[in-house]
Design a protein around this motif. Structure first.
Motif, PDB file in Angstrom:
ATOM      1  N   HIS A  91       0.870  -1.166   0.000  1.00 62.25           N
ATOM      2  CA  HIS A  91       0.000   0.000   0.000  1.00 62.25           C
ATOM      3  C   HIS A  91       0.905   1.212   0.000  1.00 62.25           C
ATOM      4  O   HIS A  91       2.114   1.104   0.233  1.00 62.25           O
ATOM      5  N   ASP A  93       0.132   4.110   1.899  1.00 63.60           N
ATOM      6  CA  ASP A  93      -0.047   4.932   3.102  1.00 63.60           C
ATOM      7  C   ASP A  93       0.272   4.174   4.388  1.00 63.60           C
ATOM      8  O   ASP A  93      -0.285   3.094   4.642  1.00 63.60           O
ATOM      9  N   LYS A 147      -7.269   2.796   5.206  1.00 67.76           N
ATOM     10  CA  LYS A 147      -7.554   3.208   3.832  1.00 67.76           C
ATOM     11  C   LYS A 147      -8.349   2.117   3.130  1.00 67.76           C
ATOM     12  O   LYS A 147      -8.316   0.946   3.515  1.00 67.76           O
ATOM     13  N   TYR A 208     -13.622   8.316   2.403  1.00 62.61           N
ATOM     14  CA  TYR A 208     -13.517   7.685   1.088  1.00 62.61           C
ATOM     15  C   TYR A 208     -14.919   7.598   0.522  1.00 62.61           C
ATOM     16  O   TYR A 208     -15.813   7.073   1.199  1.00 62.61           O
ATOM     17  N   LYS A 210     -12.510  10.592  -1.211  1.00 65.82           N
ATOM     18  CA  LYS A 210     -12.026  11.861  -0.687  1.00 65.82           C
ATOM     19  C   LYS A 210     -12.880  13.003  -1.210  1.00 65.82           C
ATOM     20  O   LYS A 210     -13.506  12.908  -2.266  1.00 65.82           O
TER      21      LYS A 210
END
Length: 481
Positions: A91, A93, A147, A208, A210
């Motif tokens: 990922h 993040d 996320k 989410y 965003k």
């Protein structure tokens, strides 16, 4: 000024349990990280060698000597790139959590592990030691960020054109927390509860999609869905299994979230760092319910906080406190005998394994053994974390129960003492206190949850509108509508 971050990280297996493998991580940046915007940097680990963006994170923790960081993996052009870090799934993040006000350095990893063991996704972690430009910064927790993604919160990806039909119904990732102008937010139609709160406004953020990608139709849909959920839960027929709350929420996840939060006695329980996600509805009309979780931010939990009733072993988080408004939906759910029965059955099953004292103590002891070689360096860097026998027996000061300044925080004020419910003189003492606290808290829950399907009734505070006389902390409405 040139800053170099060197970290040695302790890896674990994929579910987040920690082993004793230590790897080195070095991050170099030509600009000091700040809390407003990520700055360009470079990071090298055993399995990653490339560009990153890095920034400070947190609210009150920005005043700690040991800072938290957000990390974004990037390519040479500065665009986000997915990659594995120390065996954790790829990922872009990541987060470096600083356990500054948690002497055990186990509360976040423990909370995440419990949520995984209860059958849900929670961030995987690796323990770290961090050095900044030759200056040792102590033990850290390298964590996955919350996320959307196949290996994280696994909900459907929303596209710009998903503005009608089943595609409009999900997925969405939501949070109740502080917020800023970059967040798409709305205020709950049902006032929050808590004695002494300055406002009853419960602010939801859609994180989410965003804000910059969230379409007006999508924002209107998810706001309307949450409004419906909360109004139905407060309605007269809320417990009807077909037309009540069970039609809109994933009940087992709410049951687990209740148990997890009440065990932790989290000062921020339900009202800060509270995440939910909304799945996409299936073509046959099934699915698409609101799910509670994942869990996040447990450094002020498990007896480690002196406000919001978090130092009262016989308090309930769902009843609210005096710091921030607690969503009223939780106390209302406890009014349904069917929900209480589900909590009792699930709790009793978990106590035989995941929530057994043997299991909890084994995890904590394993964590303590892992950190043993690194603790002296950590406490030499932050001597204010441990106190003398005379200092730890001083009475707590209100409102946060602080202790005399011993370095750290704002202007030398001790940020650790400001939040602490107790102080210790050694790491071994901290582990002993934590283990005893868990035993006592479980004993309280055992006595009370046993009565959930009989004579037990929740304490009820009727929701009512309370308005602040000053702007709320955290920014405006976030979406401009």
């Amino acid at each position: 000024m040139l800053c170099t971050f060197a970290a040695s990280l302790v890896q674990g297996c994929d579910d987040g349990r920690i082993t004793a493998t230590v790897e080195q991580v070095v991050i170099t940046t030509s600009k000091e990280p700040n809390a407003q915007k990520k700055v360009a940097a470079h990071m090298k680990t055993k399995d990653y060698d490339g560009a990153i963006g890095i920034k400070l994170r947190g609210n009150s923790s920005l005043g700690f000597n040991q800072k938290k960081y957000t990390i974004e993996l990037r390519d040479d052009q500065g665009k986000e790139v997915d990659a594995e870090l120390l065996g954790m799934p790829a990922h872009s993040d990541w987060v470096l959590l600083a356990p500054y006000n948690d002497v055990s350095a186990v509360r976040d990893p423990l909370a995440f592990q419990l949520w995984r063991d209860m059958g849900h996704w929670a961030p995987r972690t690796r323990m770290v030691e961090v050095t900044v430009d030759g200056d040792y910064r102590g033990i850290y927790i390298l964590s996955e960020a919350i996320k959307r993604g196949k290996e994280r919160v696994d909900i459907d990806k929303m596209k710009k054109g998903d503005v009608s039909g089943d595609n409009l119904t999900g997925g969405y990732l939501l949070r109740i927390d502080t917020f800023n102008d970059d967040d798409a937010t709305f205020t709950s139609k049902v006032p929050g509860i808590g004695k002494g709160i300055m406002t009853s406004d419960v602010i939801w953020s859609c994180i989410y999609p965003k804000k910059k990608k969230l379409q007006p139709e999508q924002f209107a849909y998810i706001q309307n869905y949450i409004d419906t959920v909360e109004k139905v839960i407060q309605s007269e027929g809320f417990a009807n299994p077909k037309t009540g709350y069970a039609r809109y929420i994933d009940v087992p996840s709410f049951v687990d979230y209740f148990i997890h939060t009440e065990l932790s006695l989290n000062a921020d329980g339900y009202k800060r760092s509270a995440y939910f996600y909304k799945e996409r509805q299936n073509a046959d009309g099934t699915g698409g319910k609101l799910v509670a979780g994942p869990v996040w931010d447990y450094n002020l939990s498990y007896g480690n906080c002196n406000f919001a009733n978090a130092n009262n072993l016989e308090a309930w988080c769902f009843e609210g406190a005096n710091n921030n408004p607690t969503p009223a939906l939780w106390q209302r759910l406890l009014q349904d005998p069917a929900f209480r029965k589900a909590v009792k059955q699930r709790y009793k099953a978990l106590r035989k394994g995941v929530l057994s004292l043997k299991s909890l103590h084994a995890y904590i002891d394993g964590h303590a053994r892992l950190l043993a070689p690194y603790l002296d360096r950590h406490f030499e860097k932050y001597p204010e974390l441990l106190v003398t026998e005379e200092e730890k027996n001083k009475p707590a000061q209100q409102p946060f129960g602080g202790f005399p300044p011993m370095g750290g925080g704002f202007g030398g004020f001790n940020m650790v003492g400001m939040f602490a419910a107790y102080r210790v003189s050694s790491y071994d003492e901290e582990i002993k206190v934590l283990k005893q606290w868990l035993a006592d808290r479980l004993a309280f829950l055992d006595r009370n949850i046993e009565r959930f399907d009989s004579d037990w009734q929740p304490h009820i505070q009727e929701p009512k509108v309370i308005k602040m006389q000053m702007p709320p902390f955290g920014g405006g409405n976030g979406f401009g509508i």
